[in-house]
Design a protein around this motif. Sequence first.
Motif, PDB file in Angstrom:
ATOM      1  N   VAL A  64       0.295  53.913  29.047  1.00 59.10           N
ATOM      2  CA  VAL A  64      -1.084  53.882  28.563  1.00 59.10           C
ATOM      3  C   VAL A  64      -1.875  55.032  29.162  1.00 59.10           C
ATOM      4  N   GLN A  65      -1.637  55.332  30.421  1.00 57.96           N
ATOM      5  CA  GLN A  65      -2.418  56.362  31.091  1.00 57.96           C
ATOM      6  C   GLN A  65      -2.126  57.759  30.587  1.00 57.96           C
ATOM      7  N   VAL A  66      -1.002  58.001  29.986  1.00 53.19           N
ATOM      8  CA  VAL A  66      -0.705  59.352  29.510  1.00 53.19           C
ATOM      9  C   VAL A  66      -1.182  59.590  28.081  1.00 53.19           C
ATOM     10  N   ALA A  67      -1.648  58.551  27.401  1.00 50.55           N
ATOM     11  CA  ALA A  67      -2.126  58.717  26.030  1.00 50.55           C
ATOM     12  C   ALA A  67      -3.522  59.324  26.041  1.00 50.55           C
ATOM     13  N   PRO A  68      -3.667  60.526  25.504  1.00 46.79           N
ATOM     14  CA  PRO A  68      -4.985  61.167  25.511  1.00 46.79           C
ATOM     15  C   PRO A  68      -5.939  60.510  24.505  1.00 46.79           C
ATOM     16  N   ILE A  69      -7.174  60.343  24.907  1.00 46.73           N
ATOM     17  CA  ILE A  69      -8.195  59.773  24.032  1.00 46.73           C
ATOM     18  C   ILE A  69      -9.255  60.857  23.824  1.00 46.73           C
ATOM     19  N   ALA A  78     -11.672  55.479  29.168  1.00 38.64           N
ATOM     20  CA  ALA A  78     -11.201  56.278  30.308  1.00 38.64           C
ATOM     21  C   ALA A  78     -11.231  55.464  31.592  1.00 38.64           C
ATOM     22  N   VAL A  79     -12.311  54.724  31.813  1.00 42.23           N
ATOM     23  CA  VAL A  79     -12.414  53.892  33.018  1.00 42.23           C
ATOM     24  C   VAL A  79     -11.311  52.837  33.033  1.00 42.23           C
ATOM     25  N   VAL A  80     -11.122  52.185  31.907  1.00 41.07           N
ATOM     26  CA  VAL A  80     -10.119  51.124  31.835  1.00 41.07           C
ATOM     27  C   VAL A  80      -8.717  51.695  32.025  1.00 41.07           C
ATOM     28  N   VAL A  81      -8.405  52.751  31.297  1.00 40.31           N
ATOM     29  CA  VAL A  81      -7.068  53.347  31.390  1.00 40.31           C
ATOM     30  C   VAL A  81      -6.785  53.804  32.812  1.00 40.31           C
ATOM     31  N   ASN A  82      -7.749  54.454  33.431  1.00 39.65           N
ATOM     32  CA  ASN A  82      -7.546  54.935  34.801  1.00 39.65           C
ATOM     33  C   ASN A  82      -7.504  53.805  35.808  1.00 39.65           C
ATOM     34  N   GLY A  83      -8.060  52.651  35.456  1.00 37.09           N
ATOM     35  CA  GLY A  83      -8.081  51.521  36.381  1.00 37.09           C
ATOM     36  C   GLY A  83      -6.956  50.527  36.196  1.00 37.09           C
ATOM     37  N   LEU A  84      -6.070  50.756  35.251  1.00 35.40           N
ATOM     38  CA  LEU A  84      -5.023  49.776  34.976  1.00 35.40           C
ATOM     39  C   LEU A  84      -4.080  49.542  36.146  1.00 35.40           C
ATOM     40  N   ASN A  91      -4.936  49.326  39.089  1.00 34.16           N
ATOM     41  CA  ASN A  91      -5.672  48.452  40.007  1.00 34.16           C
ATOM     42  C   ASN A  91      -6.657  47.653  39.154  1.00 34.16           C
ATOM     43  N   LEU A  92      -6.107  46.738  38.361  1.00 35.98           N
ATOM     44  CA  LEU A  92      -6.887  46.032  37.357  1.00 35.98           C
ATOM     45  C   LEU A  92      -8.122  45.357  37.920  1.00 35.98           C
ATOM     46  N   SER A  93      -8.039  44.849  39.123  1.00 34.44           N
ATOM     47  CA  SER A  93      -9.204  44.165  39.709  1.00 34.44           C
ATOM     48  C   SER A  93     -10.390  45.110  39.868  1.00 34.44           C
ATOM     49  N   SER A  94     -10.141  46.414  39.869  1.00 34.27           N
ATOM     50  CA  SER A  94     -11.240  47.371  40.000  1.00 34.27           C
ATOM     51  C   SER A  94     -12.065  47.488  38.724  1.00 34.27           C
ATOM     52  N   VAL A  95     -11.481  47.165  37.566  1.00 36.45           N
ATOM     53  CA  VAL A  95     -12.222  47.279  36.305  1.00 36.45           C
ATOM     54  C   VAL A  95     -12.721  45.935  35.782  1.00 36.45           C
ATOM     55  N   LEU A  96     -12.273  44.837  36.372  1.00 33.89           N
ATOM     56  CA  LEU A  96     -12.659  43.525  35.849  1.00 33.89           C
ATOM     57  C   LEU A  96     -14.155  43.241  35.932  1.00 33.89           C
ATOM     58  N   PRO A  97     -14.855  43.608  37.006  1.00 36.44           N
ATOM     59  CA  PRO A  97     -16.303  43.359  37.004  1.00 36.44           C
ATOM     60  C   PRO A  97     -17.025  44.090  35.864  1.00 36.44           C
ATOM     61  N   ALA A  98     -16.661  45.323  35.608  1.00 34.59           N
ATOM     62  CA  ALA A  98     -17.282  46.068  34.506  1.00 34.59           C
ATOM     63  C   ALA A  98     -16.898  45.457  33.162  1.00 34.59           C
ATOM     64  N   ALA A  99     -15.659  45.006  33.023  1.00 30.81           N
ATOM     65  CA  ALA A  99     -15.225  44.370  31.774  1.00 30.81           C
ATOM     66  C   ALA A  99     -15.986  43.074  31.537  1.00 30.81           C
ATOM     67  N   SER A 100     -16.222  42.322  32.588  1.00 30.55           N
ATOM     68  CA  SER A 100     -16.986  41.081  32.470  1.00 30.55           C
ATOM     69  C   SER A 100     -18.409  41.363  32.013  1.00 30.55           C
ATOM     70  N   ALA A 101     -19.043  42.335  32.621  1.00 31.63           N
ATOM     71  CA  ALA A 101     -20.417  42.690  32.253  1.00 31.63           C
ATOM     72  C   ALA A 101     -20.475  43.187  30.807  1.00 31.63           C
ATOM     73  N   TYR A 120      -4.509  45.857  25.895  1.00 34.75           N
ATOM     74  CA  TYR A 120      -5.649  45.325  25.147  1.00 34.75           C
ATOM     75  C   TYR A 120      -5.672  43.802  25.198  1.00 34.75           C
ATOM     76  N   GLY A 121      -4.524  43.177  25.049  1.00 35.11           N
ATOM     77  CA  GLY A 121      -4.463  41.716  25.097  1.00 35.11           C
ATOM     78  C   GLY A 121      -4.917  41.162  26.428  1.00 35.11           C
ATOM     79  N   THR A 122      -4.489  41.799  27.494  1.00 37.74           N
ATOM     80  CA  THR A 122      -4.889  41.361  28.833  1.00 37.74           C
ATOM     81  C   THR A 122      -6.390  41.482  29.024  1.00 37.74           C
ATOM     82  N   LEU A 123      -6.913  42.637  28.687  1.00 31.97           N
ATOM     83  CA  LEU A 123      -8.340  42.879  28.906  1.00 31.97           C
ATOM     84  C   LEU A 123      -9.207  42.054  27.959  1.00 31.97           C
TER      85      LEU A 123
END
Length: 136
Positions: free
Chosen positions: A9-14, A53-59, A61-71, A117-120
Motif C-alpha cells: 500500500v505504501q508504494v502506491a503513488p497517489i 497520505a497520512v493513512v498510508v504512511n501510518g499503516l 503504526n496503525l494506532s498513530s492514525v486511529l485518533p484522526a480516523a475517529s475524528a 480500507y476494510g480495516t480503517l
Amino acid sequence: MTPDQVKLVQVAPISEQAAVIFYDRLFEVAPAVKAMFPSDMAEQRKKLIATLAVVVNGLSNLSSVLPAASALAKRHVNYGAKPAHYPVVGGALLWTLEKGLGEAWTPDVAAAWTTAYGTLSGYMIAEAYSGAQAAE
C-alpha cells in the motif's frame, strides 16, 4: 494487515489526478452523495490526497492514525454520511487505484488495499455510529 501488505500500500503513488478520478467515479456510482460535497471540489480533492497520505504512511503504526480516523468519521456523520456509504467509497477508491496503477495493480496490491480500507472503514464506522446505526 501483514507487514508485506503495508509495504504494498505504501508504494502506491497517489496523485492529484487520482482525486479527480475518484470523485468522478464516486459521483457516477452514487450520485446522491454529490449533495454532501461543495460545488468547488478543489479543496476537497486536496484533503483527500492529504488524508490518504497520512493513512498510508501510518499503516505500519496503525494506532498513530486511529485518533484522526475517529475524528474524521465523526465529522462525516455531520455531513450526512451513513455506514452504507463506506463500501461505495471503498469501491470507488479501489477502482481509482486499479485504473491509476495499471499493470502495477496486482492481486497482492488489490488485496492489500482492500484489507487496508476494510480495516480503517470498519474502525471508522464503529467510532462514528452506535450499533443500531451501523447496521443501516
